[in-house]
Design a protein around this motif. Structure first.
Motif, PDB file in Angstrom:
ATOM      1  N   GLN A   1      -1.738   7.781  -1.892  1.00 49.46           N
ATOM      2  CA  GLN A   1      -2.360   9.099  -1.744  1.00 49.46           C
ATOM      3  C   GLN A   1      -3.073   9.219  -0.396  1.00 49.46           C
ATOM      4  O   GLN A   1      -2.995  10.255   0.275  1.00 49.46           O
ATOM      5  N   VAL A   2      -3.759   8.145   0.019  1.00 54.08           N
ATOM      6  CA  VAL A   2      -4.465   8.182   1.299  1.00 54.08           C
ATOM      7  C   VAL A   2      -3.476   8.195   2.459  1.00 54.08           C
ATOM      8  O   VAL A   2      -3.672   8.903   3.452  1.00 54.08           O
ATOM      9  N   TRP A   3      -2.395   7.428   2.333  1.00 57.62           N
ATOM     10  CA  TRP A   3      -1.360   7.476   3.372  1.00 57.62           C
ATOM     11  C   TRP A   3      -0.821   8.901   3.514  1.00 57.62           C
ATOM     12  O   TRP A   3      -0.521   9.358   4.625  1.00 57.62           O
ATOM     13  N   GLY A   4      -0.705   9.600   2.398  1.00 58.79           N
ATOM     14  CA  GLY A   4      -0.232  10.979   2.453  1.00 58.79           C
ATOM     15  C   GLY A   4      -1.150  11.868   3.273  1.00 58.79           C
ATOM     16  O   GLY A   4      -0.694  12.726   4.041  1.00 58.79           O
ATOM     17  N   ILE A   5      -2.459  11.653   3.127  1.00 59.03           N
ATOM     18  CA  ILE A   5      -3.426  12.424   3.917  1.00 59.03           C
ATOM     19  C   ILE A   5      -3.297  12.070   5.399  1.00 59.03           C
ATOM     20  O   ILE A   5      -3.305  12.945   6.271  1.00 59.03           O
TER      21      ILE A   5
ATOM     22  N   SER B   1       0.818  -1.215   0.000  1.00 59.18           N
ATOM     23  CA  SER B   1       0.000   0.000   0.000  1.00 59.18           C
ATOM     24  C   SER B   1       0.852   1.265   0.000  1.00 59.18           C
ATOM     25  O   SER B   1       0.356   2.348  -0.324  1.00 59.18           O
ATOM     26  N   LEU B   2       2.133   1.144   0.339  1.00 61.68           N
ATOM     27  CA  LEU B   2       3.007   2.319   0.381  1.00 61.68           C
ATOM     28  C   LEU B   2       3.412   2.784  -1.010  1.00 61.68           C
ATOM     29  O   LEU B   2       3.720   3.966  -1.207  1.00 61.68           O
ATOM     30  N   ASP B   3       3.423   1.873  -1.983  1.00 64.30           N
ATOM     31  CA  ASP B   3       3.827   2.230  -3.346  1.00 64.30           C
ATOM     32  C   ASP B   3       2.661   2.276  -4.323  1.00 64.30           C
ATOM     33  O   ASP B   3       2.787   2.840  -5.405  1.00 64.30           O
TER      34      ASP B   3
END
Length: 414
Positions: free
Chosen positions: A66-70, A58-60
């Motif tokens: 994008q959600v991890w960024g939020i 999910s990190l790549d």
């Protein structure tokens, strides 16, 4: 601040990460609005996600990245990644690491063997007592070894806990009972049976408790020869000596204790002292940490959903406040009217829900965003299953329920 940890080893879909994002927003806005400002230097993160296994993809992946960024824009959130598993899978996590260098951790602390250890990091975060005070770490295993890497993760977690002088407990449920089968001899995977025997031997040397409990109903269903020795002790000729096959109630009794229990996808969420009470409560005063079970899989292709409901009923019967939330594909247990042949065993899952609904300490919920995403609705006959959205889910996860004196709750994803 209270510390909350969530271990993710299984695939993290955009849907799952999206409801995690919304719940975190609820958490910070309702309980810690001050953290919406920039994090103070030296301040411990309120939320730590530990990622290994397939969760690392999910990190790549562009959509989940994008959600991890939020999520990481909330400065008190941190991701700790398993360096060995990143290398094994060829995952860099470079973009998130570049954007959030202090929050995305891709190196691990040094373990007792002098090597970097992700599981040592997990144990350090999960420990509820400061060393050298005694403590315990538990792991719930529902999948078989060899086929599923989660059995290896559980062994590594408990091994690291034992090195940290914690007592260890392994709870084998559903297909997890296979971890203790005798004569395991895989040629291309870790020998989990041998690893458990070594774990038990090491615990004896350290004078620390090591309990490996397998559910007798699941073991019997899978062909383990068992009998009662006349003293209520079930023995199996198919299991290694450290594994004790017991009634599910014996396993659940360990869940009444206050130690951290993790699983392939699980969380330990600390209650804020003096926080507002949730909208539900235990029937009687209890010190047992509440258990919140998220059923995320459809009901009939595997035993998972049935097993989750059975586990929830056993927890509630033991006096543990237990909330069951159907979400993601788990909502298919609640759509339409299910009919099973008269000679069908088990009964359909809706019959089971209706039969146990209203039990003390057992509450059922349906997550409405999962229905909306699929364009379907909960069947109106299931009146005991209450619908809830993001605010309701946030309250269950983060508000201390009434009549419960525990300092944290356990979240188990089935």
């Amino acid at each position: 601040m209270t510390a909350n940890i969530f271990l993710l080893t299984t695939p993290v879909s955009p849907e799952r990460l999206s409801w995690i994002e919304e719940c975190l927003k609820f958490f910070f806005v309702q309980l810690y609005p001050e953290t919406m400002m920039h994090q103070q230097k030296g301040e411990s993160p309120v939320f730590t996600f530990f990622l290994t296994g397939d969760a690392l993809y999910s990190l790549d992946d562009p959509e989940t990245q994008q959600v991890w960024g939020i999520i990481l824009s909330l400065s008190t959130v941190r991701l700790v990644c398993d360096r060995q598993e990143l290398d094994l899978r060829g995952i860099s996590a470079g973009q998130l690491k570049m954007k959030f260098p202090d929050q995305v951790i891709t190196t691990n602390s040094i373990g007792t063997d002098g090597q970097p250890s992700f599981w040592n990091d997990v144990v350090n975060a999960a420990r509820l007592t400061k060393a050298p005070l005694p403590g315990t770490a538990g792991w719930l295993q529902c999948e078989s070894p060899v086929m599923h890497r989660s059995a290896l993760y559980g062994l590594r977690f408990l091994s690291s806990a034992l090195f940290d002088r914690l007592g260890v407990e392994l709870y084998a449920y559903l297909d997890g009972v296979h971890i203790g089968h005798t004569a395991q001899a895989p040629t291309d995977a870790e020998n989990i049976g041998a690893g458990l025997e070594e774990l038990h031997e090491r615990a004896v040397r350290y004078n620390l408790p090591c309990h490996i409990i397998a559910c007798n109903r699941n073991a019997t269903a899978r062909g383990y020869s068992t009998w009662d020795d006349g003293q209520g002790v079930v023995i199996s000729t198919c299991a290694i000596k450290p594994v004790k096959i017991r009634d599910l109630s014996v396993m659940i009794d360990r869940f009444r204790q206050n130690h951290v229990i993790l699983a392939p996808a699980a969380g330990s969420l600390r209650f804020r002292k003096g926080g507002s009470a949730s909208f539900d409560r235990a029937e009687k005063s209890s010190t047992a940490p509440p258990v919140t079970i998220l059923i995320t899989r459809s009901p009939y292709s595997t035993e998972t959903a049935f097993g989750a409901v059975s586990f929830a009923v056993a927890c509630a019967h033991a006096g543990i406040l237990t909330r069951v939330i159907f979400m993601e594909d788990g909502i298919y247990a609640l759509t339409g009217i299910h009919h099973a042949p008269a000679d069908h065993l088990p009964y359909n899952i809706q019959d089971i829900i209706n039969a146990v609904a209203g039990s003390d300490n057992l509450h059922f919920f349906a997550f409405t965003p999962s229905f909306q995403k699929r364009g379907i609705a909960k069947d109106k006959s299931l009146k005991a299953v209450l619908e809830l959205g993001y605010p309701g889910l946030g309250k269950i996860l983060f508000y201390p329920p009434g009549n419960v004196q525990a300092d944290h709750q356990r979240v188990l994803v089935f």
